[in-house]
Design a protein around this motif. Structure first.
Motif, PDB file in Angstrom:
ATOM      1  N   MET A 128       0.864  -1.207  -0.068  1.00 55.48           N
ATOM      2  CA  MET A 128      -0.023   0.071  -0.179  1.00 55.48           C
ATOM      3  C   MET A 128       0.827   1.248   0.044  1.00 55.48           C
ATOM      4  O   MET A 128       1.821   1.435   0.858  1.00 55.48           O
ATOM      5  N   THR A 138       0.212   7.575   1.786  1.00 54.32           N
ATOM      6  CA  THR A 138      -0.713   8.694   1.791  1.00 54.32           C
ATOM      7  C   THR A 138      -0.400   9.858   1.951  1.00 54.32           C
ATOM      8  O   THR A 138       0.744  10.222   2.921  1.00 54.32           O
ATOM      9  N   THR A 153     -11.399   7.285   7.936  1.00 55.56           N
ATOM     10  CA  THR A 153     -12.323   6.705   6.780  1.00 55.56           C
ATOM     11  C   THR A 153     -13.254   7.568   6.651  1.00 55.56           C
ATOM     12  O   THR A 153     -13.661   8.017   5.256  1.00 55.56           O
ATOM     13  N   GLY A 204      -5.632   8.236  -0.220  1.00 52.91           N
ATOM     14  CA  GLY A 204      -6.108   7.077   0.457  1.00 52.91           C
ATOM     15  C   GLY A 204      -7.592   6.623   0.143  1.00 52.91           C
ATOM     16  O   GLY A 204      -8.041   5.662   0.804  1.00 52.91           O
ATOM     17  N   ASN A 226      -8.031   3.063  -1.226  1.00 55.60           N
ATOM     18  CA  ASN A 226      -7.881   2.146  -0.278  1.00 55.60           C
ATOM     19  C   ASN A 226      -9.123   1.875   0.482  1.00 55.60           C
ATOM     20  O   ASN A 226      -9.432   0.826   0.827  1.00 55.60           O
ATOM     21  N   ALA A 279     -11.529   0.153  -1.728  1.00 56.91           N
ATOM     22  CA  ALA A 279     -11.250  -1.153  -1.927  1.00 56.91           C
ATOM     23  C   ALA A 279     -11.545  -2.103  -0.547  1.00 56.91           C
ATOM     24  O   ALA A 279     -12.011  -3.177  -0.733  1.00 56.91           O
ATOM     25  N   ASP A 280     -11.124  -1.578   0.480  1.00 61.99           N
ATOM     26  CA  ASP A 280     -11.441  -2.111   1.719  1.00 61.99           C
ATOM     27  C   ASP A 280     -12.755  -2.128   1.907  1.00 61.99           C
ATOM     28  O   ASP A 280     -13.639  -3.615   2.267  1.00 61.99           O
ATOM     29  N   PRO A 324      -6.995   0.829  -6.467  1.00 63.21           N
ATOM     30  CA  PRO A 324      -6.226  -0.071  -5.493  1.00 63.21           C
ATOM     31  C   PRO A 324      -6.692  -1.681  -5.677  1.00 63.21           C
ATOM     32  O   PRO A 324      -6.252  -2.608  -5.310  1.00 63.21           O
TER      33      PRO A 324
END
Length: 500
Positions: A1, A4, A10, A381, A384, A387-388, A428
């Motif tokens: 990863m 960032t 988040t 970020g 990411n 993607a998560d 990602p």
């Protein structure tokens, strides 16, 4: 990863992404800003909302802009040169006339779809429309085939190639953002293009022509009486200059009429005014020129799949099939097979090649700024987080890319902006996929970027004006056709994902 440029949580990153995308959408759709400025502004808002330092946001944006312009810009420019020579030499008209004149009756819609797909390989969508619409109108007047039975297949062939097959800007941007293999993407794109063109073109055209009867727009006039004439411009199908469409966004002009003061050979003069009498370069010369870059890139993809590393043949094909090498070879061959064979001298060939660049300046800036916006998304970020969330929710990466592109396409009307933004958001996820799946992800995004073109899309108005339709008729025909292309193309991508 990757590291960032912000330590935001988040929730803040999701809010920043929503704000950044909302700014882009509002500035394009409501404020009517140029997408280049909208993407720069959206990247700035995204970076600030994510809590990134202004200097880091600027560095991230310029890095993405430069990388995208270097990776995609050269390919778009070379493809534009091939397209300009194809248009100005009369090669495109030769392809159209040979195929259309060789068939009749029920086979005409299929022939029109095929010729549109063929000349759509190197030509931008708008250029293909300008070249094909006069031919469609003339053939409709000479036969009993309805306007939409021929027009829809022509538009479908151009649109499918524009959205799914490199070296068009949209697919190239997705390939660059996702680090997909261009040869594989090209191969899969062509596989998906065939059924998509058939269903959205001749099949849908035959269906909708019975339900939306259209008279032929009064664009041919006296030109209809000269149906047998042959020359290198759109008049090769019997269209006098006065008969060419004048109501469309590009005023019925051909590819390099729009360079005006930018031509390097004769400043202040249009390229067409500098070209002497032209002769048709020949059908096969034009076809082989169009297919050469495609064949080289496909050969590279096949070699990487079938031949072991270190094999001499594979090494050669990996070089000649490199996109920039393949397209450069296409330009060199076009200079002789189209330019010289059409009677152009070196000055005239240079005028056409130089005139091919100014019309694509806007798309190059949009693509580059989109690369910058995508890079800020990635470096902040946001990708990411998406993607998560997708992994936790068990959302298929191909479906996610398609749906994100659909949403942005419908909101902004820009397929390019939709492709760029969607690719940045799901980038990602591409790191978790194998090579074939990454190529399919690029195509899924491309399919989504074509979904339901409506009143916020310049292409909508271009088709409406050229075919003399009302807004309602354009939605029933063009908008539905684009939606069919999007859905069928994505369905084909999903089917391929079960095999590869």
């Amino acid at each position: 990863m990757t590291e960032t440029i912000t330590d935001a949580g988040t929730a803040q990153l999701v809010l920043a992404a929503v704000l950044g995308i909302a700014v882009v959408v509002l500035l394009i759709a409501w404020a009517k800003w140029h997408p280049f400025l909208a993407l720069i502004s959206g990247a700035a808002v995204l970076g600030l909302a994510a809590g990134a330092a202004p200097a880091d946001t600027i560095e991230s944006f310029t890095k993405g802009l430069g990388t995208t312009a270097g990776g995609v810009g050269v390919l778009i420019a070379l493809g534009s040169m091939v397209g300009a020579l194809l248009a100005e030499s009369g090669g495109a008209d030769g392809i159209v006339n040979r195929i259309v004149n060789g068939v009749s009756g029920a086979a005409l819609p299929w022939a029109m779809a095929g010729v549109a797909a063929l000349i759509g390989l190197p030509l931008f969508f708008e250029v293909g429309v300008v070249l094909l619409v006069p031919i469609v109108l003339l053939v409709v007047r000479r036969t009993d085939v309805g306007l939409l039975r021929l027009g829809i297949p022509a538009l479908a062939g151009l649109s499918v190639l524009h959205g799914l097959v490199p070296p068009h800007p949209g697919p190239l941007v997705a390939i660059d953002s996702l680090q997909a293999d261009l040869g594989l993407t090209l191969m899969f794109g062509l596989i998906c293009a065939i059924p998509t063109v058939i269903i959205a073109g001749p099949v849908f055209g035959n269906f909708i022509a019975k339900r939306v009867p259209l008279p032929v727009p009064a664009l041919l006039g006296a030109g209809a009486s000269s149906a047998g004439a042959s020359s290198a411009s759109a008049t090769s199908a019997g269209l006098a200059d006065a008969d060419r469409p004048s109501t469309g966004p590009v005023g019925g002009q051909d590819f390099v009429d729009r360079d005006d003061l930018a031509d390097p050979v004769g400043p202040g003069k249009k390229v067409d005014e500098q070209l002497g009498p032209r002769r048709n370069p020949g059908f096969w010369a034009a076809v082989l020129t169009v297919l050469l870059p495609v064949a080289l890139m496909l050969a590279r993809g096949a070699a990487e799949l079938l031949l072991p590393e270190g094999d001499a043949v594979r090494d050669v094909l990996e070089v000649v099939g490199e996109p920039v090498v393949a397209l450069l070879a296409g330009v060199f061959v076009a200079m002789w097979a189209l330019g010289k064979r059409a009677g152009f001298d070196r000055r005239e060939t240079n005028a056409v090649l130089g005139g091919a660049l100014p019309p694509i300046a806007g798309i190059l800036l949009i693509v580059a700024a989109g690369g910058g916006f995508k890079q800020v998304l990635v470096d902040a970020g946001v990708g990411n987080v998406i993607a998560d969330a997708a992994r936790d929710a068990n959302i298929n990466a191909l479906l996610l890319g398609f749906l994100v592109a659909v949403g942005i396409r419908v909101a902004t009307g820009s397929a390019t902006v939709a492709t760029i933004t969607a690719a940045g958001i799901v980038a990602p996820l591409a790191t978790t996929l194998d090579r074939p799946e990454v190529s399919l992800l690029a195509l899924a995004i491309g399919a989504g970027s074509l979904f339901f073109s409506h009143v916020n899309d310049a292409g909508f108005w271009m088709v409406k004006e050229y075919f003399g339709m009302t807004v309602g008729q354009t939605i029933k025909t063009w908008s539905i056709m684009e939606t069919i292309i999007s859905v069928v193309g994505f369905a084909c991508v999903m089917l391929l994902s079960l095999i590869v």
